[in-house]
Design a protein around this motif. Structure first.
Motif, short mmCIF file in Angstrom:
data_model
loop_
_atom_site.label_atom_id
_atom_site.label_comp_id
_atom_site.label_asym_id
_atom_site.label_seq_id
_atom_site.Cartn_x
_atom_site.Cartn_y
_atom_site.Cartn_z
N SER A 177 0.74 -1.12 -0.17
CA SER A 177 -0.16 0.13 -0.14
C SER A 177 0.94 1.08 -0.13
N THR A 178 0.32 2.41 -0.17
CA THR A 178 0.96 3.78 -0.38
C THR A 178 1.51 3.89 0.85
N GLU A 179 0.72 3.70 2.13
CA GLU A 179 1.14 3.92 3.38
C GLU A 179 2.56 2.90 3.88
N ALA A 180 2.48 1.74 3.24
CA ALA A 180 3.74 0.80 3.72
C ALA A 180 4.87 1.44 2.80
N ILE A 181 4.58 1.93 1.56
CA ILE A 181 6.02 2.08 0.81
C ILE A 181 6.40 3.43 1.67
N HIS A 182 5.51 4.45 1.89
CA HIS A 182 6.21 5.66 2.67
C HIS A 182 6.84 5.28 3.67
N ALA A 183 6.19 4.36 4.75
CA ALA A 183 6.84 3.99 5.81
C ALA A 183 8.29 3.60 5.84
N VAL A 184 8.33 2.44 4.78
CA VAL A 184 9.53 1.92 4.42
C VAL A 184 10.80 2.75 3.86
N GLN A 185 10.17 3.83 3.16
CA GLN A 185 11.40 4.70 2.66
C GLN A 185 11.60 5.75 3.96
N SER A 186 10.57 6.09 4.83
CA SER A 186 11.04 7.01 5.93
C SER A 186 11.78 6.28 6.83
N LEU A 187 11.58 4.83 7.02
CA LEU A 187 12.59 3.93 7.99
C LEU A 187 14.05 4.02 7.33
N LYS A 188 14.24 3.91 6.10
CA LYS A 188 15.49 4.02 5.37
C LYS A 188 16.04 5.30 5.68
N ARG A 189 15.28 6.27 5.37
CA ARG A 189 15.82 7.70 5.47
C ARG A 189 16.27 7.99 6.72
N ALA B 132 18.74 2.86 17.53
CA ALA B 132 18.27 3.76 16.49
C ALA B 132 17.44 3.22 15.63
N ALA B 133 17.58 1.91 15.24
CA ALA B 133 16.60 1.22 14.35
C ALA B 133 15.27 1.12 14.75
N ARG B 134 15.27 0.57 16.22
CA ARG B 134 13.93 0.38 16.83
C ARG B 134 13.30 1.59 17.05
N GLY B 135 14.01 2.71 17.49
CA GLY B 135 13.22 4.09 17.50
C GLY B 135 12.57 4.65 16.40
N ALA B 136 13.48 4.50 15.32
CA ALA B 136 13.02 4.89 13.86
C ALA B 136 11.67 4.06 13.28
N ALA B 137 11.85 2.64 13.65
CA ALA B 137 10.87 1.73 13.32
C ALA B 137 9.39 1.94 13.95
N SER B 138 9.60 2.46 15.19
CA SER B 138 8.46 2.80 16.09
C SER B 138 7.74 4.11 15.51
N ALA B 139 8.48 4.97 15.05
CA ALA B 139 8.02 6.10 14.46
C ALA B 139 7.77 6.22 13.30
N SER B 140 8.12 5.24 12.38
CA SER B 140 7.88 5.16 10.76
C SER B 140 6.74 4.17 10.71
N LEU B 141 6.75 2.93 11.63
CA LEU B 141 5.84 1.80 11.21
C LEU B 141 4.83 1.77 12.36
N GLY B 142 4.74 2.57 13.49
CA GLY B 142 3.78 2.28 14.41
C GLY B 142 2.42 2.41 14.24
N ARG B 143 2.07 3.04 13.21
CA ARG B 143 0.67 3.42 12.86
C ARG B 143 0.14 2.42 11.80
N LEU B 144 0.88 1.72 11.23
CA LEU B 144 0.52 0.79 9.94
C LEU B 144 -0.45 -0.23 10.66
N LEU B 145 -1.44 -0.48 9.66
CA LEU B 145 -2.30 -1.77 10.15
C LEU B 145 -1.46 -2.99 9.96
N ARG B 146 -2.25 -3.99 10.52
CA ARG B 146 -1.27 -5.40 10.61
C ARG B 146 -0.93 -5.62 9.26
N ALA B 147 -1.70 -5.71 8.13
CA ALA B 147 -1.34 -6.37 6.78
C ALA B 147 -0.27 -5.45 6.21
#
Length: 262
Positions: free
Chosen positions: A45-57, A67-82
């Motif tokens: 989904s668009t949300e998943a693509i943006h979240a992956v790009q944000s995490l890598k950035r 640092a990876a866990r903090g960034a993952a929580s900020a980037s992926l924390g609002r995503l739905l399960r799928a």
């Protein structure tokens, strides 16, 4: 004034000079990073693509576990399960295994999360071939086993059910196979011992064969002998009709091997 959207579309005719003019080479746009081509049946989904790009950035300069866990929580924390599972799989596909582990850390905090052996099998299979990654795989297996036990301790399961009763044998076998393929013999034995020997998980002949051959190949002869003893005990408990079916299957396998060799 009439809108340009409703003007008739005409196809201009090429002039002789334009036809004689040499055509420049076609320009194609390649991928912007090292990702492979999209695979059939795979969608983000668009949300998943943006979240992956944000995490890598966010982790471009610092990819330490904290640092990876903090960034993952900020980037992926609002995503739905799928979307979270899709983002996790995409990170593994791109080779960002440590970032995928950070995404798994986010998933563990979600209310829908359950320790799934198939999910952990994908992490084992996609782990890079390094000693550091091997240690991370062992730690991952320990976390998986602890999560299974915590489900009973947290009151989600009764003592009679147990955390391993009803586990999908195919998924469990896939996890053990992945560990054997990566050379993590002790981790594979830990899973087998917890699920089959102590947990009471009913497995099939294929699981016993994978474990016995894997332990022998990786040098754990004593563990291989124990698996073979467990297999003999399992065969003794199989009903006579089922044993006949197993004998027929083995006879067909042997005949196929003979035909192929000939």
């Amino acid at each position: 004034m009439a809108s340009l959207l409703f003007l008739p579309h005409t196809t201009p005719t090429a002039s002789p000079r334009a036809a004689a003019r040499p055509r420049a080479g076609a320009i194609t746009c390649g991928p912007r990073d090292n990702r492979g081509p999209l695979q059939r049946g795979r969608s983000l989904s668009t949300e998943a693509i943006h979240a992956v790009q944000s995490l890598k950035r966010l982790t471009a300069a610092d990819r330490s576990p904290s640092a990876a866990r903090g960034a993952a929580s900020a980037s992926l924390g609002r995503l739905l399960r799928a979307d979270l599972l899709a983002a996790m799989a995409e990170l593994q596909r791109q080779g960002h295994w440590s970032l995928a582990l950070a995404a798994l850390h986010v998933a563990r905090a979600e209310p829908w999360y359950r320790p799934d052996p198939e999910l952990y099998a994908t992490f084992v299979s996609s782990s890079p071939p390094s000693e550091a990654a091997g240690g991370a795989v062992d730690a991952l297996v320990e976390a998986f086993l602890e999560e299974k036990e915590e489900r009973r301790g947290g009151g989600r399961l009764s003592e009679s059910e147990g955390p391993w009763v009803g586990v999908d044998v195919y998924k469990l076998t896939r996890l053990v196979r992945a560990l054997v393929a990566k050379g993590r013999a002790r981790a594979a034995w830990r899973v087998y011992e917890a699920a089959v020997r102590r947990g009471g998980c009913e497995v099939d002949e294929y699981m016993y064969r994978v474990m016995a051959r894997g332990m022998k190949r990786l040098g754990l002869e004593a563990e291989a002998a124990e698996v073979e003893a467990d297999f003999a005990e399992w065969e003794a408990r199989v009903s006579p009709p089922a044993r006949h079916l197993l004998d027929e299957m083995r006879a067909r396998e042997e005949s196929n091997k003979t035909t192929t060799t000939a």
